[in-house]
Design a protein around this motif. Structure first.
Motif, PDB file in Angstrom:
ATOM      1  N   GLY A  63       0.805  -1.212   0.000  1.00 41.00           N
ATOM      2  CA  GLY A  63       0.000   0.000   0.000  1.00 41.00           C
ATOM      3  C   GLY A  63       0.835   1.256   0.000  1.00 41.00           C
ATOM      4  N   THR A  64       0.148   2.368  -0.130  1.00 41.90           N
ATOM      5  CA  THR A  64       0.792   3.669  -0.253  1.00 41.90           C
ATOM      6  C   THR A  64       0.786   4.475   1.032  1.00 41.90           C
ATOM      7  N   CYS A  65       0.167   3.987   2.064  1.00 43.78           N
ATOM      8  CA  CYS A  65       0.087   4.734   3.310  1.00 43.78           C
ATOM      9  C   CYS A  65       1.472   4.850   3.940  1.00 43.78           C
ATOM     10  N   ALA A  66       1.907   6.076   4.150  1.00 44.97           N
ATOM     11  CA  ALA A  66       3.224   6.305   4.738  1.00 44.97           C
ATOM     12  C   ALA A  66       3.152   6.520   6.249  1.00 44.97           C
ATOM     13  N   GLY A  67       1.951   6.553   6.803  1.00 46.43           N
ATOM     14  CA  GLY A  67       1.780   6.803   8.230  1.00 46.43           C
ATOM     15  C   GLY A  67       2.128   5.604   9.083  1.00 46.43           C
ATOM     16  N   ARG A  68       2.017   5.790  10.377  1.00 47.09           N
ATOM     17  CA  ARG A  68       2.357   4.734  11.331  1.00 47.09           C
ATOM     18  C   ARG A  68       1.203   3.753  11.507  1.00 47.09           C
ATOM     19  N   LEU A  69       1.535   2.518  11.765  1.00 42.63           N
ATOM     20  CA  LEU A  69       0.552   1.504  12.105  1.00 42.63           C
ATOM     21  C   LEU A  69       0.353   1.520  13.612  1.00 42.63           C
ATOM     22  N   SER A  70      -0.742   0.951  14.082  1.00 46.00           N
ATOM     23  CA  SER A  70      -0.921   0.807  15.513  1.00 46.00           C
ATOM     24  C   SER A  70      -1.719  -0.452  15.816  1.00 46.00           C
ATOM     25  N   ALA A  71      -1.537  -0.941  17.025  1.00 50.99           N
ATOM     26  CA  ALA A  71      -2.234  -2.125  17.506  1.00 50.99           C
ATOM     27  C   ALA A  71      -2.758  -1.812  18.899  1.00 50.99           C
ATOM     28  N   GLY A  72      -3.873  -2.404  19.242  1.00 49.27           N
ATOM     29  CA  GLY A  72      -4.453  -2.142  20.548  1.00 49.27           C
ATOM     30  C   GLY A  72      -5.183  -3.352  21.085  1.00 49.27           C
ATOM     31  N   LEU A  73      -5.661  -3.218  22.301  1.00 50.46           N
ATOM     32  CA  LEU A  73      -6.453  -4.253  22.951  1.00 50.46           C
ATOM     33  C   LEU A  73      -7.705  -3.627  23.531  1.00 50.46           C
ATOM     34  N   GLN A  74      -8.793  -4.339  23.429  1.00 56.75           N
ATOM     35  CA  GLN A  74     -10.015  -3.934  24.115  1.00 56.75           C
ATOM     36  C   GLN A  74     -10.308  -4.991  25.165  1.00 56.75           C
ATOM     37  N   PHE A  75     -10.532  -4.539  26.380  1.00 56.30           N
ATOM     38  CA  PHE A  75     -10.751  -5.435  27.500  1.00 56.30           C
ATOM     39  C   PHE A  75     -12.231  -5.665  27.728  1.00 56.30           C
ATOM     40  N   ASN A  76     -12.564  -6.625  28.580  1.00 53.20           N
ATOM     41  CA  ASN A  76     -13.951  -6.995  28.849  1.00 53.20           C
ATOM     42  C   ASN A  76     -14.790  -5.834  29.343  1.00 53.20           C
ATOM     43  N   ASP A  77     -14.173  -4.881  30.054  1.00 52.82           N
ATOM     44  CA  ASP A  77     -14.924  -3.733  30.570  1.00 52.82           C
ATOM     45  C   ASP A  77     -15.077  -2.613  29.541  1.00 52.82           C
ATOM     46  N   GLY A  78     -14.587  -2.814  28.298  1.00 48.64           N
ATOM     47  CA  GLY A  78     -14.703  -1.816  27.238  1.00 48.64           C
ATOM     48  C   GLY A  78     -13.506  -0.900  27.111  1.00 48.64           C
ATOM     49  N   MET A  79     -12.600  -0.904  28.088  1.00 43.17           N
ATOM     50  CA  MET A  79     -11.415  -0.051  28.016  1.00 43.17           C
ATOM     51  C   MET A  79     -10.546  -0.464  26.826  1.00 43.17           C
ATOM     52  N   LEU A 103      -7.183  -4.960  18.363  1.00 40.47           N
ATOM     53  CA  LEU A 103      -7.560  -3.827  17.523  1.00 40.47           C
ATOM     54  C   LEU A 103      -6.377  -3.488  16.626  1.00 40.47           C
ATOM     55  N   HIS A 104      -6.651  -3.180  15.361  1.00 40.17           N
ATOM     56  CA  HIS A 104      -5.581  -2.960  14.391  1.00 40.17           C
ATOM     57  C   HIS A 104      -5.928  -1.779  13.496  1.00 40.17           C
ATOM     58  N   TRP A 105      -4.977  -0.861  13.357  1.00 44.88           N
ATOM     59  CA  TRP A 105      -5.125   0.270  12.461  1.00 44.88           C
ATOM     60  C   TRP A 105      -3.996   0.232  11.439  1.00 44.88           C
ATOM     61  N   GLY A 106      -4.322   0.586  10.194  1.00 49.61           N
ATOM     62  CA  GLY A 106      -3.278   0.847   9.222  1.00 49.61           C
ATOM     63  C   GLY A 106      -2.720   2.205   9.625  1.00 49.61           C
ATOM     64  N   CYS A 107      -2.547   3.118   8.710  1.00 51.53           N
ATOM     65  CA  CYS A 107      -2.135   4.460   9.112  1.00 51.53           C
ATOM     66  C   CYS A 107      -3.273   5.111   9.905  1.00 51.53           C
ATOM     67  N   ASP A 108      -3.004   6.235  10.512  1.00 47.97           N
ATOM     68  CA  ASP A 108      -3.985   6.869  11.400  1.00 47.97           C
ATOM     69  C   ASP A 108      -5.338   7.114  10.743  1.00 47.97           C
ATOM     70  N   ALA A 109      -5.351   7.330   9.418  1.00 49.80           N
ATOM     71  CA  ALA A 109      -6.601   7.610   8.718  1.00 49.80           C
ATOM     72  C   ALA A 109      -7.405   6.362   8.402  1.00 49.80           C
ATOM     73  N   CYS A 110      -6.833   5.184   8.614  1.00 50.73           N
ATOM     74  CA  CYS A 110      -7.536   3.923   8.298  1.00 50.73           C
ATOM     75  C   CYS A 110      -8.531   3.546   9.384  1.00 50.73           C
ATOM     76  N   ASP A 111      -9.487   2.746   9.001  1.00 53.26           N
ATOM     77  CA  ASP A 111     -10.462   2.214   9.941  1.00 53.26           C
ATOM     78  C   ASP A 111      -9.814   1.146  10.809  1.00 53.26           C
ATOM     79  N   VAL A 112     -10.386   0.913  11.964  1.00 54.43           N
ATOM     80  CA  VAL A 112      -9.910  -0.124  12.862  1.00 54.43           C
ATOM     81  C   VAL A 112     -10.458  -1.475  12.411  1.00 54.43           C
ATOM     82  N   THR A 113      -9.648  -2.506  12.557  1.00 57.32           N
ATOM     83  CA  THR A 113     -10.070  -3.889  12.336  1.00 57.32           C
ATOM     84  C   THR A 113     -10.054  -4.576  13.702  1.00 57.32           C
ATOM     85  N   VAL A 114     -11.079  -5.366  13.972  1.00 54.83           N
ATOM     86  CA  VAL A 114     -11.176  -6.088  15.237  1.00 54.83           C
ATOM     87  C   VAL A 114     -10.876  -7.555  14.966  1.00 54.83           C
ATOM     88  N   SER A 115     -10.029  -8.128  15.811  1.00 50.86           N
ATOM     89  CA  SER A 115      -9.741  -9.567  15.686  1.00 50.86           C
ATOM     90  C   SER A 115      -9.984 -10.262  17.016  1.00 50.86           C
TER      91      SER A 115
END
Length: 115
Positions: A63-79, A103-115
């Motif tokens: 892809g062409t996105c030059a921004g940073r990727l990010s990864a996250g976690l969502q816990f049982n309480d929603g945090m 939780l997974h983001w491509g560059c900051d402008a991308c939508d989040v993907t949930v796994s």
């Protein structure tokens, strides 16, 4: 009463349509540990839990996105917690076991993907 019901139903449909119109388009994928295609590119996403904790990872495939990727976690309480990585890789790990989703983001402008 029938006319009022029709107006209410029509208004509800319009509200739902407008609500959907302002939502970002979702990433296209189903299941865990998979490739996700977005308008800005493709990423490999994975998440899981072990006896020592929980983790999520996002890795750029193309892809062409030059921004940073990010990864996250969502816990049982929603945090949610999020960790920013480079433009090719992001990973998050926590030694907590109340993990619910990765939780997974491509560059900051991308939508989040949930796994």
């Amino acid at each position: 009463m029938k006319a009022r019901s029709s107006v209410l139903t029509g208004g509800l449909a319009l509200t739902m349509t407008l609500g959907l119109a302002v939502q970002p388009s979702p990433a296209h994928a189903l299941g865990d540990n998979r490739s996700v295609s977005r308008p800005c590119g493709s990423n490999w996403v994975a998440s899981g839990a072990s006896s020592s904790g929980t983790w999520a990872e996002t890795q750029k495939e193309s892809g062409t996105c030059a921004g940073r990727l990010s990864a996250g976690l969502q816990f049982n309480d929603g945090m949610r917690i999020r960790n920013y990585g480079s433009n090719s890789h992001a990973r998050i790990y926590r030694s907590m076991h109340t993990f619910r989703y990765g939780l997974h983001w491509g560059c900051d402008a991308c939508d989040v993907t949930v796994s």
